[in-house]
Scaffold this active site. Structure first.
Site, PDB file in Angstrom:
ATOM      1  N   SER A 141       0.816  -1.196   0.000  1.00  0.00           N
ATOM      2  CA  SER A 141       0.000   0.000   0.000  1.00  0.00           C
ATOM      3  C   SER A 141       0.863   1.264   0.000  1.00  0.00           C
ATOM      4  O   SER A 141       1.610   1.498  -0.949  1.00  0.00           O
ATOM      5  CB  SER A 141      -0.974  -0.045   1.188  1.00  0.00           C
ATOM      6  OG  SER A 141      -2.060   0.814   0.985  1.00  0.00           O
ATOM      7  N   ASP A 185      -9.018  -5.058  -5.922  1.00  0.00           N
ATOM      8  CA  ASP A 185      -8.626  -4.040  -4.942  1.00  0.00           C
ATOM      9  C   ASP A 185      -9.386  -2.752  -5.256  1.00  0.00           C
ATOM     10  O   ASP A 185      -9.143  -2.103  -6.266  1.00  0.00           O
ATOM     11  CB  ASP A 185      -7.112  -3.810  -5.017  1.00  0.00           C
ATOM     12  CG  ASP A 185      -6.584  -2.965  -3.858  1.00  0.00           C
ATOM     13  OD1 ASP A 185      -7.380  -2.239  -3.237  1.00  0.00           O
ATOM     14  OD2 ASP A 185      -5.366  -3.042  -3.591  1.00  0.00           O
ATOM     15  N   HIS A 223      -7.535  -5.716  -1.164  1.00  0.00           N
ATOM     16  CA  HIS A 223      -6.296  -5.074  -0.695  1.00  0.00           C
ATOM     17  C   HIS A 223      -5.625  -5.973   0.344  1.00  0.00           C
ATOM     18  O   HIS A 223      -5.646  -5.693   1.543  1.00  0.00           O
ATOM     19  CB  HIS A 223      -6.670  -3.715  -0.102  1.00  0.00           C
ATOM     20  CG  HIS A 223      -5.548  -2.736   0.004  1.00  0.00           C
ATOM     21  ND1 HIS A 223      -4.883  -2.237  -1.084  1.00  0.00           N
ATOM     22  CD2 HIS A 223      -4.983  -2.135   1.083  1.00  0.00           C
ATOM     23  CE1 HIS A 223      -3.965  -1.372  -0.693  1.00  0.00           C
ATOM     24  NE2 HIS A 223      -3.997  -1.302   0.635  1.00  0.00           N
TER      25      HIS A 223
END
Length: 651
Positions: free
Chosen positions: A198, A304, A335
């Site tokens: 991320s 995602d 995610h």
């Protein structure tokens, strides 16, 4: 695996020279003894644990001195005593104290002397015994670092790059945050690999895009490639907040007290209009892909909806254009870190990747298939290249059908119109569930049931010509696989996994840092359709992203929507659908009005990358007359959207 072109001859010469020297000086038995895998021969319990503060050369917090960023280090003690140097695996993160890392939200912990006791995740536990150092960097403005969080800008990127430079002997570091004695990284050979999920992955992308020396490889997991595309989709707002809000979420108390000016710059530079500003240019790493020297092992969930797959698609294409060595894993999750959906294979592959890229071991990973793709839950396939070399974008045209609002999708261009009225209370799953019936909120177009499987691989584009009844309008375009399937339940809160009570161990543990983590299994859902790809836009930005403009009601505007990258097989017996609508509930914000939009179908089309190109589409749709040959590609679920009210790209 493709190599950067300008290095090919050099590598060939060096390889030949080394081979000749090896043949001349070593016996066959000695030559065969060349290492192919690093082994856990060093003590994790006896590892050296230290902290340094690296000078970034910036003064973002305005206190009159250079900001220093904290780098916590865990490295094996034995090589240092033997005078041997080791490579570095590095994760630069804003999450080490505010939010936690990984599925169990681990944070750094320290002893009374300020030395790190627990380093989140398994990287140090596993790789330090194998002869690597692990460095966990607190981004500027977070945890124990000076400076301010600027969400992917120069402070974020430079705070991590400065550590890579220090590891290579090109920057200064000290033994304390203020004052202290100079510290050199004489224990490392200067070879660094960056990893993270991320925001951490985003930093790895951004640092690689500077072309910094010594960064040999990056492993970005669900990373952002352009921060504009995190907050907007071609002018359409994705979230209520902005980068100033995100900075406030992760910054330290010190930064909150001293970084008001940076917060204002973030707020002023990211207007909710969706206009592209200089702030976004600075945070666009795709434009600097030509500078990347590091190899890239990219990992992303194809569902995602936090860091959308457009990020990996445009980054991958830019890297391919410039010949960067690369590898990719694509899962059915949202995610999620691969450690939590394919743990054993992930640790093994990552180990071999770092051994090859940082230690130079010839273990064959560079000769294996480029792509691993999760086709069904826990069922993976490989591709020698990605997208496959015979993938070509095919132009599909919508056409009116017998029922209003339900049309056909094929190769022939057709005249006619289709209309819908924006309904912000409905979204892609509502549209897909009702695509075979007419409805006022969407226009749907379907192929006939397929006679053969049809693989979509890469990024699609949908060009729409539309007239709006009001001065503002948002558009959504969605590709849907219509047919039953069992998929990972990416819209569940855990985005495709279930966390179990049992633990497995990956590396060595100490009393303060366990290498054992909770197991997971796939969380699945039985569905009647699967959203394959989606894209959004504000029609007022049809002419330019730089500045949107009010629409003239009744006037025709043409705009091309970029759909997210994917790899999906529409099975025999299913149908492929294109849906065009307004606001996609929970995924983009609605416009200020409730427009009715009328599509000119003769000027509306979809460019979809099919493996096998037009021939594959013709075969799958049972003998439709083919169009003219398509040019080569440029080198360029039916469940609800996940709830993520803070919209933080979680670690």
């Amino acid at each position: 695996m493709p190599k950067r072109t300008r290095f090919t001859l050099w590598r060939t010469f060096v390889t030949a020279a080394v081979a000749a020297l090896t043949a001349a000086l070593l016996t066959p038995a000695a030559a065969q003894a060349a290492p192919r895998e690093s082994r856990p021969v060093y003590s994790y319990a006896d590892a050296i644990r230290e902290s340094v503060w690296v000078d970034t050369g910036l003064d973002e917090d305005g206190d009159g001195r250079h900001d220093r960023v904290a780098a916590d280090i865990v490295r094996p003690s034995e090589p240092a005593r033997q005078g041997r140097k080791v490579p570095v695996i590095m994760d630069a993160s804003p999450y080490y104290s505010c939010c936690g890392r990984g599925n169990e939200s681990q944070v750094k912990t320290y002893d009374a002397q300020g030395h790190v006791v627990q380093m989140p995740l398994f990287y140090d536990n596993y790789f330090v015994p194998r002869g690597y150092a692990f460095v966990g960097v607190d981004l500027a403005g977070t945890d124990r670092s000076d400076g301010c969080v600027d969400v992917g800008g120069r402070s974020d990127i430079r705070s991590a790059k400065a550590v890579v430079d220090w590891l290579g002997g090109r920057a200064k570091a000290y033994s304390s945050r203020t004052g202290g004695t100079p510290v050199k990284a004489g224990w490392t050979d200067g070879s660094t690999g960056m990893i993270g999920k991320s925001w951490d992955a985003t930093i790895a992308n951004g640092v690689a895009a500077t072309g910094v020396k010594g960064l040999k490889t990056i492993v970005p997991i669900s990373g952002i490639s352009s921060w504009y595309d995190y907050y907007f989709a071609q002018g359409a707002p994705l979230y209520d907040g902005g980068p100033d809000e995100l900075a406030g979420y992760v910054e330290s108390d010190d930064a909150q007290a001293h970084c008001a000016a940076v917060q204002k710059e973030l707020a002023d530079g990211s207007p909710r209009s969706g206009d592209w500003t200089p702030l976004w240019t600075e945070r666009n790493y795709v434009k600097d892909a030509a500078k990347v020297r590091a190899s890239v092992f990219l990992v992303h969930g194809m569902q995602d909806l936090n860091v959308r797959t457009k990020h990996f698609g445009q980054w991958w294409d830019a890297l391919a254009k410039h010949g960067v060595e690369r590898k990719i894993w694509l899962s059915q999750t949202g995610h999620v870190d691969p450690f939590d959906y394919r743990r054993g294979a992930w640790v093994d592959t990552l180990h071999r990747w770092f051994d090859h890229e940082l230690l130079g071991y010839d273990n064959g990973i560079d000769r294996e298939p480029m792509a691993d793709i999760e086709r069904h839950p826990d069922h993976w396939v490989t591709s020698t290249s990605w997208p496959p070399r015979d993938t070509r974008s095919v132009t599909l045209h919508p056409a009116p059908g017998a029922a209003a609002g339900v049309g056909t999708l094929g190769l022939r261009q057709a005249a006619g119109t289709a209309s819908f009225t924006d309904d912000p209370a409905r979204g892609e799953t509502d549209w897909a569930a009702a695509v075979t019936t007419s409805g006022p909120e969407k226009a749907g177009f379907l192929t006939a049931p397929l006679s053969h499987d049809l693989r979509v691989s890469g990024s699609s584009r949908v060009t729409v010509t539309a007239r709006s009844s009001t001065a503002s309008a948002h558009l959504s375009a969605v590709l849907v696989d219509l047919g039953p399937d069992t998929i990972r339940d990416y819209a569940d809160a855990a985005e495709g996994i279930t966390t179990l009570a049992d633990r497995t161990c990956w590396g060595e543990s100490t009393a303060g840092d366990s290498a054992c983590f909770k197991d997971t299994r796939a969380r699945t859902a039985d569905v009647d359709f699967t959203v394959v790809s989606r894209g959004w836009a504000d029609l007022g930005h049809h002419a330019s992203l730089d500045r949107g403009a009010p629409l003239t009601p009744g006037k025709a505007y043409t705009m091309t929507l970029d759909l997210a990258a994917t790899d999906h097989v529409v099975p025999k017996g299913h149908r492929l659908a294109l849906i065009v609508a307004g606001t996609d509930k929970d995924l983009i914000d609605p416009p200020s009005t409730r427009p009715t939009l009328t599509l000119d179908l003769s000027r509306t089309s979809a460019r979809v990358p099919f493996t096998g190109g037009t021939d594959a589409f013709v075969r799958a749709t049972s003998g439709t007359t083919p169009a003219e040959p398509e040019p080569a590609p440029r080198h360029g679920h039916g469940v609800r959207a996940p709830e993520n009210p803070r919209h933080v790209p979680a670690g």
